[in-house]
Design a protein around this motif. Structure first.
Motif, PDB file in Angstrom:
ATOM      1  N   ASN A  55       0.824  -1.217   0.000  1.00 41.51           N
ATOM      2  CA  ASN A  55       0.000   0.000   0.000  1.00 41.51           C
ATOM      3  C   ASN A  55       0.857   1.266   0.000  1.00 41.51           C
ATOM      4  O   ASN A  55       0.541   2.216  -0.727  1.00 41.51           O
ATOM      5  CB  ASN A  55      -0.984   0.000   1.167  1.00 41.51           C
ATOM      6  N   PRO A  56       1.947   1.322   0.791  1.00 42.41           N
ATOM      7  CA  PRO A  56       2.777   2.536   0.728  1.00 42.41           C
ATOM      8  C   PRO A  56       3.368   2.796  -0.661  1.00 42.41           C
ATOM      9  O   PRO A  56       3.491   3.957  -1.073  1.00 42.41           O
ATOM     10  CB  PRO A  56       3.884   2.269   1.747  1.00 42.41           C
ATOM     11  N   GLN A  57       3.717   1.736  -1.400  1.00 39.46           N
ATOM     12  CA  GLN A  57       4.227   1.933  -2.763  1.00 39.46           C
ATOM     13  C   GLN A  57       3.156   2.550  -3.656  1.00 39.46           C
ATOM     14  O   GLN A  57       3.436   3.463  -4.439  1.00 39.46           O
ATOM     15  CB  GLN A  57       4.668   0.603  -3.371  1.00 39.46           C
ATOM     16  N   ILE A  58       1.944   2.059  -3.549  1.00 35.58           N
ATOM     17  CA  ILE A  58       0.838   2.594  -4.347  1.00 35.58           C
ATOM     18  C   ILE A  58       0.548   4.036  -3.935  1.00 35.58           C
ATOM     19  O   ILE A  58       0.338   4.910  -4.787  1.00 35.58           O
ATOM     20  CB  ILE A  58      -0.416   1.707  -4.206  1.00 35.58           C
ATOM     21  N   ASP A  59       0.563   4.301  -2.623  1.00 38.54           N
ATOM     22  CA  ASP A  59       0.340   5.660  -2.124  1.00 38.54           C
ATOM     23  C   ASP A  59       1.390   6.625  -2.667  1.00 38.54           C
ATOM     24  O   ASP A  59       1.063   7.763  -3.032  1.00 38.54           O
ATOM     25  CB  ASP A  59       0.357   5.697  -0.602  1.00 38.54           C
ATOM     26  N   ASP A  60       2.650   6.188  -2.715  1.00 37.37           N
ATOM     27  CA  ASP A  60       3.711   7.055  -3.237  1.00 37.37           C
ATOM     28  C   ASP A  60       3.458   7.423  -4.697  1.00 37.37           C
ATOM     29  O   ASP A  60       3.635   8.580  -5.087  1.00 37.37           O
ATOM     30  CB  ASP A  60       5.076   6.374  -3.100  1.00 37.37           C
ATOM     31  N   CYS A  61       3.036   6.450  -5.493  1.00 35.65           N
ATOM     32  CA  CYS A  61       2.715   6.741  -6.896  1.00 35.65           C
ATOM     33  C   CYS A  61       1.541   7.709  -6.989  1.00 35.65           C
ATOM     34  O   CYS A  61       1.589   8.675  -7.756  1.00 35.65           O
ATOM     35  CB  CYS A  61       2.391   5.453  -7.649  1.00 35.65           C
ATOM     36  N   ALA A  62       0.503   7.460  -6.225  1.00 39.37           N
ATOM     37  CA  ALA A  62      -0.684   8.321  -6.263  1.00 39.37           C
ATOM     38  C   ALA A  62      -0.339   9.752  -5.859  1.00 39.37           C
ATOM     39  O   ALA A  62      -0.808  10.711  -6.480  1.00 39.37           O
ATOM     40  CB  ALA A  62      -1.777   7.757  -5.366  1.00 39.37           C
ATOM     41  N   LYS A  63       0.497   9.916  -4.830  1.00 38.90           N
ATOM     42  CA  LYS A  63       0.910  11.259  -4.403  1.00 38.90           C
ATOM     43  C   LYS A  63       1.687  11.961  -5.502  1.00 38.90           C
ATOM     44  O   LYS A  63       1.478  13.154  -5.757  1.00 38.90           O
ATOM     45  CB  LYS A  63       1.758  11.171  -3.134  1.00 38.90           C
ATOM     46  N   ALA A  64       2.578  11.234  -6.152  1.00 37.36           N
ATOM     47  CA  ALA A  64       3.360  11.833  -7.246  1.00 37.36           C
ATOM     48  C   ALA A  64       2.445  12.273  -8.381  1.00 37.36           C
ATOM     49  O   ALA A  64       2.623  13.356  -8.955  1.00 37.36           O
ATOM     50  CB  ALA A  64       4.415  10.845  -7.737  1.00 37.36           C
ATOM     51  N   TRP A  65       1.471  11.432  -8.709  1.00 42.03           N
ATOM     52  CA  TRP A  65       0.538  11.789  -9.778  1.00 42.03           C
ATOM     53  C   TRP A  65      -0.288  13.009  -9.394  1.00 42.03           C
ATOM     54  O   TRP A  65      -0.539  13.878 -10.211  1.00 42.03           O
ATOM     55  CB  TRP A  65      -0.379  10.624 -10.117  1.00 42.03           C
ATOM     56  N   ARG A  66      -0.747  13.065  -8.138  1.00 39.16           N
ATOM     57  CA  ARG A  66      -1.527  14.229  -7.684  1.00 39.16           C
ATOM     58  C   ARG A  66      -0.716  15.505  -7.796  1.00 39.16           C
ATOM     59  O   ARG A  66      -1.239  16.561  -8.164  1.00 39.16           O
ATOM     60  CB  ARG A  66      -1.998  14.036  -6.239  1.00 39.16           C
ATOM     61  N   ASN A  67       0.566  15.414  -7.440  1.00 42.26           N
ATOM     62  CA  ASN A  67       1.414  16.611  -7.499  1.00 42.26           C
ATOM     63  C   ASN A  67       1.739  17.024  -8.933  1.00 42.26           C
ATOM     64  O   ASN A  67       1.944  18.202  -9.197  1.00 42.26           O
ATOM     65  CB  ASN A  67       2.712  16.367  -6.725  1.00 42.26           C
ATOM     66  N   ALA A  68       1.781  16.071  -9.838  1.00 39.45           N
ATOM     67  CA  ALA A  68       2.184  16.354 -11.219  1.00 39.45           C
ATOM     68  C   ALA A  68       1.024  16.745 -12.129  1.00 39.45           C
ATOM     69  O   ALA A  68       1.248  17.367 -13.160  1.00 39.45           O
ATOM     70  CB  ALA A  68       2.899  15.138 -11.806  1.00 39.45           C
ATOM     71  N   LEU A  69      -0.196  16.382 -11.748  1.00 42.12           N
ATOM     72  CA  LEU A  69      -1.336  16.569 -12.645  1.00 42.12           C
ATOM     73  C   LEU A  69      -2.369  17.506 -12.044  1.00 42.12           C
ATOM     74  O   LEU A  69      -2.608  17.490 -10.840  1.00 42.12           O
ATOM     75  CB  LEU A  69      -2.007  15.210 -12.924  1.00 42.12           C
ATOM     76  N   ASP A  70      -3.019  18.283 -12.912  1.00 41.04           N
ATOM     77  CA  ASP A  70      -4.140  19.088 -12.445  1.00 41.04           C
ATOM     78  C   ASP A  70      -5.386  18.194 -12.351  1.00 41.04           C
ATOM     79  O   ASP A  70      -5.352  17.027 -12.753  1.00 41.04           O
ATOM     80  CB  ASP A  70      -4.376  20.299 -13.352  1.00 41.04           C
ATOM     81  N   VAL A  71      -6.448  18.735 -11.802  1.00 44.57           N
ATOM     82  CA  VAL A  71      -7.645  17.930 -11.551  1.00 44.57           C
ATOM     83  C   VAL A  71      -8.211  17.288 -12.822  1.00 44.57           C
ATOM     84  O   VAL A  71      -8.482  16.084 -12.827  1.00 44.57           O
ATOM     85  CB  VAL A  71      -8.727  18.746 -10.799  1.00 44.57           C
ATOM     86  N   PRO A  72      -8.386  18.022 -13.915  1.00 44.81           N
ATOM     87  CA  PRO A  72      -8.918  17.360 -15.119  1.00 44.81           C
ATOM     88  C   PRO A  72      -8.021  16.206 -15.600  1.00 44.81           C
ATOM     89  O   PRO A  72      -8.522  15.167 -16.025  1.00 44.81           O
ATOM     90  CB  PRO A  72      -8.991  18.479 -16.154  1.00 44.81           C
TER      91      PRO A  72
END
Length: 63
Positions: free
Chosen positions: A37-54
């Motif tokens: 789960n922490p590995q998946i969370d790290d990817c999700a956080k990176a994506w959130r920081n790199a991408l806008d909402v749309p």
């Protein structure tokens, strides 16, 4: 980021031994990467920081 790129990010951290264990435990025919789960969370956080909402919505729909 495309869904294929996101899946490649996840696959980069794959653990085949853990994936085999998960496959035996869940007994469901699907792809297992053996990620924690922490590995998946790290990817999700990176994506959130790199991408806008749309872009995040488009990525989520693609996944």
């Amino acid at each position: 980021m495309t869904p294929e790129e996101a899946l490649a990010d996840l696959a980069a951290g794959a653990d085949p031994e853990r994936a085999a264990s998960m496959r035996r435990y869940h007994k469901a025919e699907r792809t297992y990467l053996g990620l924690s789960n922490p590995q998946i969370d790290d990817c999700a956080k990176a994506w959130r920081n790199a991408l806008d909402v749309p872009a995040r919505v488009t990525l989520a729909e693609g996944l």
